[in-house]
Design a protein around this motif. Structure first.
Motif, short mmCIF file in Angstrom:
data_model
loop_
_atom_site.label_atom_id
_atom_site.label_comp_id
_atom_site.label_asym_id
_atom_site.label_seq_id
_atom_site.Cartn_x
_atom_site.Cartn_y
_atom_site.Cartn_z
N SER A 1 0.85 -1.20 0.00
CA SER A 1 0.00 0.00 0.00
C SER A 1 0.88 1.24 0.00
O SER A 1 1.97 1.25 0.58
N VAL A 2 0.40 2.27 -0.68
CA VAL A 2 1.08 3.56 -0.74
C VAL A 2 0.17 4.57 -0.06
O VAL A 2 -0.95 4.82 -0.52
N MET A 3 0.64 5.13 1.05
CA MET A 3 -0.18 6.05 1.83
C MET A 3 0.50 7.41 1.88
O MET A 3 1.71 7.52 1.70
N GLY A 4 -0.30 8.44 2.13
CA GLY A 4 0.23 9.79 2.24
C GLY A 4 -0.90 10.78 2.12
O GLY A 4 -1.98 10.45 1.63
N PRO A 5 -0.67 12.02 2.55
CA PRO A 5 -1.72 13.04 2.48
C PRO A 5 -2.08 13.39 1.04
O PRO A 5 -1.32 13.07 0.12
N ALA B 1 1.13 -9.07 -8.25
CA ALA B 1 1.51 -7.98 -7.36
C ALA B 1 0.36 -6.99 -7.28
O ALA B 1 -0.19 -6.59 -8.31
N VAL B 2 -0.04 -6.62 -6.06
CA VAL B 2 -1.11 -5.64 -5.86
C VAL B 2 -0.51 -4.40 -5.22
O VAL B 2 0.12 -4.48 -4.17
N ILE B 3 -0.69 -3.25 -5.89
CA ILE B 3 -0.19 -1.98 -5.36
C ILE B 3 -1.39 -1.05 -5.22
O ILE B 3 -2.06 -0.74 -6.21
N ALA B 4 -1.68 -0.64 -4.00
CA ALA B 4 -2.89 0.14 -3.74
C ALA B 4 -2.53 1.48 -3.12
O ALA B 4 -1.85 1.53 -2.09
N VAL B 5 -2.99 2.55 -3.76
CA VAL B 5 -2.92 3.89 -3.18
C VAL B 5 -4.16 4.05 -2.31
O VAL B 5 -5.28 3.78 -2.76
N THR B 6 -3.98 4.51 -1.07
CA THR B 6 -5.13 4.48 -0.16
C THR B 6 -4.98 5.47 0.99
O THR B 6 -3.87 5.88 1.33
N HIS B 7 -6.12 5.86 1.55
CA HIS B 7 -6.16 6.55 2.85
C HIS B 7 -6.70 5.59 3.92
O HIS B 7 -6.84 5.98 5.07
N LEU C 1 -3.04 -2.41 -10.11
CA LEU C 1 -2.90 -1.08 -9.53
C LEU C 1 -4.27 -0.60 -9.10
O LEU C 1 -5.18 -0.54 -9.92
N ALA C 2 -4.41 -0.26 -7.83
CA ALA C 2 -5.71 0.12 -7.29
C ALA C 2 -5.63 1.51 -6.68
O ALA C 2 -4.78 1.77 -5.82
N ASP C 3 -6.50 2.41 -7.14
CA ASP C 3 -6.53 3.78 -6.64
C ASP C 3 -7.71 3.93 -5.69
O ASP C 3 -8.87 3.92 -6.12
N GLU C 4 -7.44 4.03 -4.39
CA GLU C 4 -8.48 4.12 -3.35
C GLU C 4 -9.56 3.06 -3.56
O GLU C 4 -10.75 3.38 -3.68
N PRO C 5 -9.18 1.77 -3.59
CA PRO C 5 -10.16 0.73 -3.96
C PRO C 5 -11.30 0.57 -2.97
O PRO C 5 -12.35 0.04 -3.32
N THR C 6 -11.12 1.03 -1.73
CA THR C 6 -12.21 0.91 -0.74
C THR C 6 -12.81 2.28 -0.41
O THR C 6 -13.63 2.40 0.49
N GLY C 7 -12.41 3.32 -1.17
CA GLY C 7 -12.80 4.69 -0.83
C GLY C 7 -14.29 4.94 -0.85
O GLY C 7 -14.80 5.75 -0.07
N ASN C 8 -15.03 4.26 -1.72
CA ASN C 8 -16.48 4.48 -1.82
C ASN C 8 -17.28 3.36 -1.17
O ASN C 8 -18.48 3.22 -1.43
#
Length: 221
Positions: free
Chosen positions: A38-42, A195-201, A165-172
């Motif tokens: 996971s890739v996290m950050g503001p 390989a799973v790479i997810a950008v997330t909050h 590649l997943a962009d905020e996959p659980t955001g909604n």
């Protein structure tokens, strides 16, 4: 194990007219087959830019992108498209399903420009795998948020990618639905060595990932 994707010394600059914005600064990153990162950050930290560079949707201003050990930094647009189709599946926060198509037809979309007689069977199998075997003919407006995300995941898998590649996959999604989607990611990476790479909050992602990378002001911390 060798890396399926790697960024070396990657910088990304945007000229906004009056000033140059550095979205990525000397980023080093890699992921191995079957790894969940996971890739996290503001907001504004460069996460989406990094995902676009990893997905070959954008090219770095400096540095190198390696895909399965091959330097793909300076490929033509056509070559980039070929590599994306071969290696990478995308999942977006807002699903990006076509409203007039059924779940089955949405999953088939990435195969439409090739001549693939097995596409419909594969799409059916993937929807069954993600628990939507009884929703093949439903349009997106007849599906819940979690079901739409599962259709999107099946669509991302139709070309048998090695990277998701997943962009905020659980955001909604609500927390419980988000967990079921993360369970699915975990199954995919273990069973298919993807390989799973997810950008997330979403902090609950860290319960599933092998590691979390923090990106702040374009730099990996």
């Amino acid at each position: 194990m060798s890396n399926i994707i790697e960024l070396r010394d990657v910088w990304k600059r945007y000229d906004t007219g009056g000033e140059v914005v550095e979205a990525l600064k000397d980023v080093h990153f890699h992921a191995e087959p079957g790894e969940f990162v996971s890739v996290m950050g503001p907001s504004g930290s460069g996460k989406s830019t990094m995902l676009n560079v990893l997905g070959l949707l954008d090219t770095p201003s400096e540095g190198t992108v390696l895909l399965d050990g091959q330097d793909v930094t300076d490929l033509s647009d056509r070559e980039m498209t070929t590599q994306r189709k071969r290696f990478i599946g995308f999942i977006f926060q807002s699903f990006h399903l076509i409203p007039t198509l059924s779940a089955l037809e949405n999953v088939e979309v990435p195969t439409l420009f090739g001549d693939d007689p097995t596409a419909r069977d594969r799409a059916t199998e993937l929807l069954e795998r993600v628990g939507l075997g009884d929703r093949l003919d439903h349009r997106p407006d007849q599906l819940s948020g979690g079901q739409k995300q599962r259709v999107a995941i099946a669509r991302a898998l139709i070309n048998e990618p090695q990277i998701l590649l997943a962009d905020e996959p659980t955001g909604n999604l609500d927390q419980e639905t988000g967990r079921s989607v993360l369970d699915l990611f975990d199954e995919i990476r273990r069973e298919d060595d993807v390989a799973v790479i997810a950008v997330t909050h979403d902090p609950q992602l860290s319960n599933y990932t092998d590691r979390t990378v923090e990106l702040i002001d374009g730099r990996i911390q």
